[in-house]
Design a protein around this motif. Structure first.
Motif, PDB file in Angstrom:
ATOM      1  N   ILE A  78      -1.669 -39.894  24.124  1.00 18.55           N
ATOM      2  CA  ILE A  78      -0.611 -41.077  23.958  1.00 18.55           C
ATOM      3  C   ILE A  78      -0.210 -41.112  22.585  1.00 18.55           C
ATOM      4  O   ILE A  78       0.997 -41.075  22.460  1.00 18.55           O
ATOM      5  N   ARG A  79      -1.024 -40.809  21.457  1.00 23.74           N
ATOM      6  CA  ARG A  79      -0.369 -40.602  20.054  1.00 23.74           C
ATOM      7  C   ARG A  79       0.764 -39.534  19.941  1.00 23.74           C
ATOM      8  O   ARG A  79       1.656 -39.566  19.615  1.00 23.74           O
ATOM      9  N   LEU A  80       0.238 -38.479  20.958  1.00 20.63           N
ATOM     10  CA  LEU A  80       1.149 -37.272  20.639  1.00 20.63           C
ATOM     11  C   LEU A  80       2.396 -37.756  21.588  1.00 20.63           C
ATOM     12  O   LEU A  80       3.672 -37.126  21.256  1.00 20.63           O
ATOM     13  N   ALA A 120       1.580 -37.792  14.818  1.00 20.50           N
ATOM     14  CA  ALA A 120       0.589 -38.053  15.688  1.00 20.50           C
ATOM     15  C   ALA A 120      -0.725 -38.567  14.694  1.00 20.50           C
ATOM     16  O   ALA A 120      -1.467 -39.399  14.817  1.00 20.50           O
ATOM     17  N   LEU A 121      -1.092 -37.510  13.862  1.00 16.31           N
ATOM     18  CA  LEU A 121      -2.257 -37.594  13.224  1.00 16.31           C
ATOM     19  C   LEU A 121      -2.166 -39.056  12.151  1.00 16.31           C
ATOM     20  O   LEU A 121      -3.116 -39.516  11.829  1.00 16.31           O
ATOM     21  N   ALA A 122      -0.874 -39.088  11.756  1.00 16.73           N
ATOM     22  CA  ALA A 122      -0.661 -40.314  10.784  1.00 16.73           C
ATOM     23  C   ALA A 122      -0.652 -41.699  11.632  1.00 16.73           C
ATOM     24  O   ALA A 122      -0.903 -42.620  11.019  1.00 16.73           O
ATOM     25  N   ASP A 123      -0.618 -41.694  12.938  1.00 19.46           N
ATOM     26  CA  ASP A 123      -1.066 -42.875  13.717  1.00 19.46           C
ATOM     27  C   ASP A 123      -2.530 -43.187  13.735  1.00 19.46           C
ATOM     28  O   ASP A 123      -3.321 -42.764  14.949  1.00 19.46           O
ATOM     29  N   LYS A 124      -2.991 -44.121  13.055  1.00 22.90           N
ATOM     30  CA  LYS A 124      -4.507 -44.339  12.750  1.00 22.90           C
ATOM     31  C   LYS A 124      -4.761 -45.275  13.841  1.00 22.90           C
ATOM     32  O   LYS A 124      -5.916 -45.836  13.777  1.00 22.90           O
ATOM     33  N   ARG A 125      -3.963 -46.063  14.494  1.00 21.19           N
ATOM     34  CA  ARG A 125      -4.349 -47.241  15.272  1.00 21.19           C
ATOM     35  C   ARG A 125      -5.045 -46.724  16.559  1.00 21.19           C
ATOM     36  O   ARG A 125      -4.756 -45.914  17.167  1.00 21.19           O
ATOM     37  N   ASP A 126      -6.325 -47.294  16.580  1.00 18.36           N
ATOM     38  CA  ASP A 126      -7.124 -46.880  17.780  1.00 18.36           C
ATOM     39  C   ASP A 126      -6.466 -47.289  19.006  1.00 18.36           C
ATOM     40  O   ASP A 126      -6.171 -48.706  19.332  1.00 18.36           O
ATOM     41  N   VAL A 127      -6.246 -46.505  20.013  1.00 23.24           N
ATOM     42  CA  VAL A 127      -5.791 -47.088  21.241  1.00 23.24           C
ATOM     43  C   VAL A 127      -6.855 -47.348  22.319  1.00 23.24           C
ATOM     44  O   VAL A 127      -8.102 -46.647  22.689  1.00 23.24           O
TER      45      VAL A 127
END
Length: 213
Positions: free
Chosen positions: A148-150, A187-194
């Motif tokens: 999802i992050r990617l 994507a790495l910078a997207d720290k929010r947990d899904v």
């Protein structure tokens, strides 16, 4: 087109263990509750795509039955990262120097000899490229937190370059190696947990808008 990104329900193995490509089941009651909740947040009609791993595919099949969707497309490129020899091991049992080697080079190091983040970014881009070409208003994509992050990073990169192409009458580019690094870093910078069972909707277009539920 709206992409409704859905993370799979909580599997029977907890987060103290490393699992990515491993095919882990979901308890039947957990699956049923997640299906009931997610089905209420999805439009109809829609297409259903899923990672083939059972924690995703079982939810996709349950949603298909509930929402009367005739077919589920299983896409191996949507799978979670392959952690190689780390798979199904307790994080506490993985040597710290191995973890540190990964932390020092998150893009190019393959944890456990499995898969690099760049390799995962390349295959998730293939999925994104196929998804955005679908002739449908809505598609639900049942996959994993990393996927999802990617996918969100791919959508953001595509929106930026689609806008540039529109201004120059050029054809939007497929990401080269440098662009894939940019997508992976985003994507790495997207720290929010899904969260398990969370639905994140991407409205694809020149500007990607995001709705999280």
């Amino acid at each position: 087109m709206n992409l409704h990104l859905v993370r799979h329900p909580a599997p029977i193995l907890d987060k103290s263990y490393c699992y990515g490509r491993s095919d882990i089941a979901v308890a039947p009651q957990t699956l049923a509750l997640c299906c009931e909740r997610v089905s209420q947040m999805l439009p109809s009609p829609l297409l259903l795509w899923s990672s083939p791993l059972q924690r995703c595919a079982d939810l996709a099949l349950a949603l298909a039955q509930k929402l009367e969707v005739a077919e589920v497309t299983l896409d191996a490129d949507l799978q979670e990262m392959d952690f190689g020899s780390w798979e199904l091991r307790a994080w506490d049992d993985i040597a710290w120097d191995e973890v540190e080697a990964w932390n020092r080079d998150l893009l190019h190091h393959a944890p456990g000899g499995g898969e690099t983040l760049l390799a995962m970014a390349a295959r998730v881009w293939r999925s994104f490229d196929a998804l955005r070409a679908l002739a449908a208003d809505d598609c639900a994509v049942i996959c994993h937190g990393g996927s999802i992050r990617l996918l969100r990073a791919c959508a953001a990169w595509h929106a930026e370059h689609e806008s540039d192409a529109a201004n120059t009458s050029a054809t939007p580019a497929t990401p080269d190696a440098h662009a894939l690094e940019s997508i992976a870093l985003r994507a790495l910078a997207d720290k929010r947990d899904v969260a398990f069972g969370e639905v994140i909707t991407l409205a694809l277009g020149p500007r990607v808008s995001v709705l999280m539920r």
